[in-house]
Design an enzyme around this catalytic site. Structure first.
Site, mmCIF file in Angstrom:
data_model
loop_
_atom_site.group_PDB
_atom_site.id
_atom_site.type_symbol
_atom_site.label_atom_id
_atom_site.label_comp_id
_atom_site.label_asym_id
_atom_site.label_seq_id
_atom_site.Cartn_x
_atom_site.Cartn_y
_atom_site.Cartn_z
ATOM 1 C CG ASP A 40 -1.807 1.052 1.221
ATOM 2 O OD1 ASP A 40 -2.849 1.025 0.628
ATOM 3 O OD2 ASP A 40 -1.581 2.236 1.992
ATOM 4 C CE1 TYR A 45 0.697 7.845 2.370
ATOM 5 C CE2 TYR A 45 1.205 5.607 1.827
ATOM 6 C CZ TYR A 45 0.339 6.754 2.501
ATOM 7 O OH TYR A 45 -0.851 6.272 3.086
ATOM 8 C CE LYS A 70 -3.691 4.679 0.441
ATOM 9 N NZ LYS A 70 -2.136 4.598 0.714
ATOM 10 C CG HIS A 103 -4.275 9.787 0.046
ATOM 11 N ND1 HIS A 103 -2.999 9.782 -0.250
ATOM 12 C CD2 HIS A 103 -4.784 9.332 1.375
ATOM 13 C CE1 HIS A 103 -2.427 9.145 0.987
ATOM 14 N NE2 HIS A 103 -3.406 8.984 2.073
HETATM 15 P P1 NAD Z 1 0.587 1.408 11.884
HETATM 16 O O1 NAD Z 1 -0.557 1.427 12.838
HETATM 17 O O2 NAD Z 1 0.809 0.344 10.928
HETATM 18 O O3 NAD Z 1 1.812 1.523 12.798
HETATM 19 C C1 NAD Z 1 2.907 1.788 12.257
HETATM 20 C C2 NAD Z 1 4.043 1.852 13.533
HETATM 21 O O4 NAD Z 1 3.707 0.977 14.676
HETATM 22 C C3 NAD Z 1 5.347 1.664 13.136
HETATM 23 O O5 NAD Z 1 6.067 3.053 12.542
HETATM 24 C C4 NAD Z 1 6.280 1.321 14.517
HETATM 25 O O6 NAD Z 1 6.409 2.519 15.232
HETATM 26 C C5 NAD Z 1 4.960 0.426 15.197
HETATM 27 N N1 NAD Z 1 5.056 -1.013 14.807
HETATM 28 C C6 NAD Z 1 4.921 -1.673 13.727
HETATM 29 N N2 NAD Z 1 4.864 -3.092 14.038
HETATM 30 C C7 NAD Z 1 5.296 -3.025 15.182
HETATM 31 C C8 NAD Z 1 5.362 -4.309 15.851
HETATM 32 N N3 NAD Z 1 5.301 -5.511 15.544
HETATM 33 N N4 NAD Z 1 5.677 -4.121 17.267
HETATM 34 C C9 NAD Z 1 5.707 -2.897 17.816
HETATM 35 N N5 NAD Z 1 5.700 -1.652 17.078
HETATM 36 C C10 NAD Z 1 5.422 -1.690 15.891
HETATM 37 O O7 NAD Z 1 0.446 2.867 11.198
HETATM 38 P P2 NAD Z 1 0.658 3.480 9.963
HETATM 39 O O8 NAD Z 1 1.965 3.239 9.200
HETATM 40 O O9 NAD Z 1 0.308 4.972 9.991
HETATM 41 O O10 NAD Z 1 -0.380 2.811 8.834
HETATM 42 C C11 NAD Z 1 -0.158 1.616 8.198
HETATM 43 C C12 NAD Z 1 -0.417 1.917 6.767
HETATM 44 O O11 NAD Z 1 -1.772 2.356 6.393
HETATM 45 C C13 NAD Z 1 0.546 2.997 6.146
HETATM 46 O O12 NAD Z 1 2.011 2.741 6.128
HETATM 47 C C14 NAD Z 1 -0.251 3.560 5.038
HETATM 48 O O13 NAD Z 1 0.104 2.557 3.970
HETATM 49 C C15 NAD Z 1 -1.494 3.385 5.298
HETATM 50 N N6 NAD Z 1 -2.069 4.775 5.708
HETATM 51 C C16 NAD Z 1 -2.977 5.371 4.816
HETATM 52 C C17 NAD Z 1 -3.557 6.461 5.367
HETATM 53 C C18 NAD Z 1 -4.703 7.144 4.585
HETATM 54 O O14 NAD Z 1 -5.040 8.295 4.704
HETATM 55 N N7 NAD Z 1 -5.432 6.239 3.625
HETATM 56 C C19 NAD Z 1 -3.076 7.180 6.414
HETATM 57 C C20 NAD Z 1 -2.098 6.611 7.081
HETATM 58 C C21 NAD Z 1 -1.749 5.399 6.954
#
Ligand code: NAD
Length: 268
Positions: A40, A45, A70, A103
């Site tokens: 994704d 990004y 997106k 998005h």
């Molecule tokens: P997430 O909830 O996936 O959290 C990621 C963070 O959690 C990492 O940076 C790390 O600090 C921690 N983490 C990950 N795995 C872990 C583990 N096993 N143990 C402990 N800590 C851990 O947050 P995100 O990156 O904001 O969201 C995931 C994906 O969603 C993004 O990469 C993106 O592709 C998507 N996204 C989309 C939108 C949108 O507006 N459509 C917005 C934000 C994110």
């Protein structure tokens, strides 16, 4: 998971929001090596190029990897949306994109319907296999569905134990829209919750695995992000244990309606 247009997408994918462009190929490469088959990304990004490089270096066939990107807020409108799509297609180096999302709805611009109509045309022309939206509220969804008759395949929304969005998820279920959870781990902020920690200990799993498993059992698509190889692997090991109904209920009680990201009604 089945999409409402007869295509399918993996329930667990790898998100690359905030992964620096120069680290993206390596992180994507590790995710693909681990077994993830869905990535994704988004134009905003700035790392579509890294996704392309990571997939290419993996040696997998293009058809083995499901790629989502997106259209960003500055690209709403018919002509702009077409240009943005072409740009993403070229940057990703693909003949097609598996899933293309709007998005954010950006209601202040009031162009999301026109943009959705453009995505419908792009899909009919074949360069994108499935189309969907992200951060749409019920009224935004109703408007595009009423006007075009085309129901988005997915709505990618902020969703984690502290923000469970029950009404929106119910609407998705009624309409045949797949719920895709972004920030499925609440960006890591939910992982020290005592209930989650306790359930994790009972299964000899980590809190992240419990939260991802909760999403899986709810039927959500999840796209956790990490650049740490061991966490990328840990987040993939969520199909070999099961939470009980009682544990699902306890996790269901953690909803606080708390967003970590922007409010879709006002974000521009
Ligand atoms: P997430 O909830 O996936 O959290 C990621 C963070 O959690 C990492 O940076 C790390 O600090 C921690 N983490 C990950 N795995 C872990 C583990 N096993 N143990 C402990 N800590 C851990 O947050 P995100 O990156 O904001 O969201 C995931 C994906 O969603 C993004 O990469 C993106 O592709 C998507 N996204 C989309 C939108 C949108 O507006 N459509 C917005 C934000 C994110």
């Amino acid at each position: 998971m089945d999409l409402n247009d007869k295509n399918r997408m993996p329930q667990l994918g790898f998100g690359v929001f905030q992964v620096p462009a120069e680290e993206t190929a390596e992180a994507v490469g590790h995710a693909l090596h681990t077994g993830y088959r869905s990535i994704d990304t988004a134009a905003a990004y700035g790392n579509e190029e890294g996704v392309r490089a990571g997939v290419q270096a993996s040696g997998l066939e293009r058809g083995d990897v499901f790629i989502t990107t997106k259209l960003f807020n500055t690209d709403h409108g018919r002509d702009q949306a077409r240009r943005a799509f072409q740009q993403s297609l070229e940057t990703l180096g693909n003949d097609y994109i598996d899933l293309y999302l709007i998005h954010w709805p950006v209601p202040a611009k009031d162009l999301y319907l026109e943009t959705w109509e453009t995505l419908c045309s792009l899909r009919d022309e074949g360069a994108v296999r499935s189309i969907g939206v992200s951060n749409f509220q019920i009224d935004h969804l109703e408007r595009i569905i009423d006007a075009t008759g085309v129901v988005p395949t997915v709505n990618q929304i902020e969703l984690h134990p502290r923000l469970q969005q029950p009404e929106l998820r119910r609407f998705h279920a009624e309409q045949g829209i797949l719920t895709e959870a972004w920030s499925p781990l609440g960006q890591g902020a939910v992982l020290d919750d005592p209930v989650i920690v306790e359930i994790a200990a009972a299964h000899d799993r980590t809190p992240a695995q419990v939260v991802l498993r909760w999403h899986i059992q709810l039927g959500n698509v999840v796209i956790p992000k990490s650049v740490t190889p061991s966490r990328i692997e840990e987040n993939f090991q969520v199909f070999d244990f099961e939470l009980s109904d009682a544990e699902m209920s306890r996790l269901g009680e953690l909803d606080r309606g708390e967003r970590t990201g922007p409010d879709p009604d006002t974000f521009e």
